[in-house]
Design a protein around this motif. Structure first.
Motif, PDB file in Angstrom:
ATOM      1  N   GLN A 199      42.902  50.862  31.674  1.00  0.00           N
ATOM      2  CA  GLN A 199      42.958  50.013  30.489  1.00  0.00           C
ATOM      3  C   GLN A 199      41.570  49.918  29.872  1.00  0.00           C
ATOM      4  O   GLN A 199      40.597  49.593  30.556  1.00  0.00           O
ATOM      5  N   ILE A 200      41.474  50.172  28.582  1.00  0.00           N
ATOM      6  CA  ILE A 200      40.221  50.054  27.851  1.00  0.00           C
ATOM      7  C   ILE A 200      39.997  48.579  27.516  1.00  0.00           C
ATOM      8  O   ILE A 200      40.902  47.899  27.024  1.00  0.00           O
ATOM      9  N   ILE A 201      38.787  48.099  27.771  1.00  0.00           N
ATOM     10  CA  ILE A 201      38.437  46.703  27.508  1.00  0.00           C
ATOM     11  C   ILE A 201      37.363  46.665  26.420  1.00  0.00           C
ATOM     12  O   ILE A 201      36.328  47.328  26.532  1.00  0.00           O
ATOM     13  N   THR A 202      37.617  45.864  25.398  1.00  0.00           N
ATOM     14  CA  THR A 202      36.648  45.632  24.331  1.00  0.00           C
ATOM     15  C   THR A 202      36.640  44.149  24.028  1.00  0.00           C
ATOM     16  O   THR A 202      37.692  43.548  23.868  1.00  0.00           O
ATOM     17  N   SER A 203      35.456  43.560  23.964  1.00  0.00           N
ATOM     18  CA  SER A 203      35.360  42.135  23.649  1.00  0.00           C
ATOM     19  C   SER A 203      34.988  41.949  22.181  1.00  0.00           C
ATOM     20  O   SER A 203      33.985  42.514  21.720  1.00  0.00           O
TER      21      SER A 203
ATOM     22  N   HIS B  79      33.303  49.105  26.008  1.00  0.00           N
ATOM     23  CA  HIS B  79      32.651  48.027  26.743  1.00  0.00           C
ATOM     24  C   HIS B  79      32.947  48.128  28.230  1.00  0.00           C
ATOM     25  O   HIS B  79      32.072  47.916  29.066  1.00  0.00           O
ATOM     26  N   ALA B  80      34.209  48.425  28.566  1.00  0.00           N
ATOM     27  CA  ALA B  80      34.596  48.526  29.973  1.00  0.00           C
ATOM     28  C   ALA B  80      35.906  49.272  30.099  1.00  0.00           C
ATOM     29  O   ALA B  80      36.654  49.428  29.129  1.00  0.00           O
ATOM     30  N   VAL B  81      36.175  49.692  31.320  1.00  0.00           N
ATOM     31  CA  VAL B  81      37.456  50.288  31.671  1.00  0.00           C
ATOM     32  C   VAL B  81      37.937  49.589  32.939  1.00  0.00           C
ATOM     33  O   VAL B  81      37.166  49.413  33.895  1.00  0.00           O
ATOM     34  N   LYS B  82      39.202  49.175  32.916  1.00  0.00           N
ATOM     35  CA  LYS B  82      39.820  48.514  34.069  1.00  0.00           C
ATOM     36  C   LYS B  82      40.737  49.521  34.750  1.00  0.00           C
ATOM     37  O   LYS B  82      41.618  50.097  34.108  1.00  0.00           O
ATOM     38  N   ALA B  83      40.502  49.754  36.045  1.00  0.00           N
ATOM     39  CA  ALA B  83      41.311  50.721  36.791  1.00  0.00           C
ATOM     40  C   ALA B  83      41.155  50.475  38.284  1.00  0.00           C
ATOM     41  O   ALA B  83      40.093  50.039  38.741  1.00  0.00           O
ATOM     42  N   GLY B  84      42.217  50.735  39.035  1.00  0.00           N
ATOM     43  CA  GLY B  84      42.148  50.661  40.486  1.00  0.00           C
ATOM     44  C   GLY B  84      41.709  49.322  41.047  1.00  0.00           C
ATOM     45  O   GLY B  84      41.074  49.275  42.097  1.00  0.00           O
ATOM     46  N   GLY B  85      42.035  48.245  40.356  1.00  0.00           N
ATOM     47  CA  GLY B  85      41.675  46.921  40.839  1.00  0.00           C
ATOM     48  C   GLY B  85      40.239  46.508  40.544  1.00  0.00           C
ATOM     49  O   GLY B  85      39.771  45.479  41.021  1.00  0.00           O
TER      50      GLY B  85
END
Length: 131
Positions: A4-8, A20-26
């Motif tokens: 999941q791509i994360i952008t604030s 900004h970030a990537v959410k993966a694998g916990g």
């Protein structure tokens, strides 16, 4: 594995080919956070020459990105810090520690990087946190 791509919306948009970030694998993998202040790239400001203000802004931006990902600084497990002047390490560290409960610090590596992505940056920090 889902990714999941994360952008604030509270942090200056990235200009380079990164998010900004990537959410993966916990985990949440946060790109090197910069000291820009402001949610609009063309209106963003920076505290030139003020390391303490830049560290505070980087950590504030980091908090916003982690919150957008559903986590927090309390769940940070590893950070990599780039300072342009290792002679200012104590000043950096004293400011950095104020963002954590005493003793609840992430693992961290701090290195000197003579040049960062912008000539006015004094610090940049990336982070891995539990999602």
């Amino acid at each position: 594995m889902d990714r999941q791509i994360i952008t604030s919306p509270r942090v200056t948009p990235m200009r380079s080919g990164v998010n900004h970030a990537v959410k993966a694998g916990g985990f949440v993998f946060v790109t090197g956070v910069t000291p820009f202040r402001g949610a609009e790239r063309m209106a963003a400001t920076i505290d030139k020459g003020d390391l303490v203000a830049q560290v505070r802004q980087v950590m504030t931006n980091m908090q916003a990105i982690l919150e957008e990902a559903g986590t927090s600084l309390e769940k940070a497990v590893k950070m990599n810090v780039a300072l342009t002047d290792m002679g200012r390490y104590a000043e950096f560290d004293a400011t950095f520690k104020t963002f954590f409960k005493d003793g609840n610090y992430p693992a961290r590596q701090t290195t000197e990087s003579v040049r960062l992505a912008h000539p006015d940056f004094l610090v940049s920090i990336d982070c891995i946190a539990v999602a």
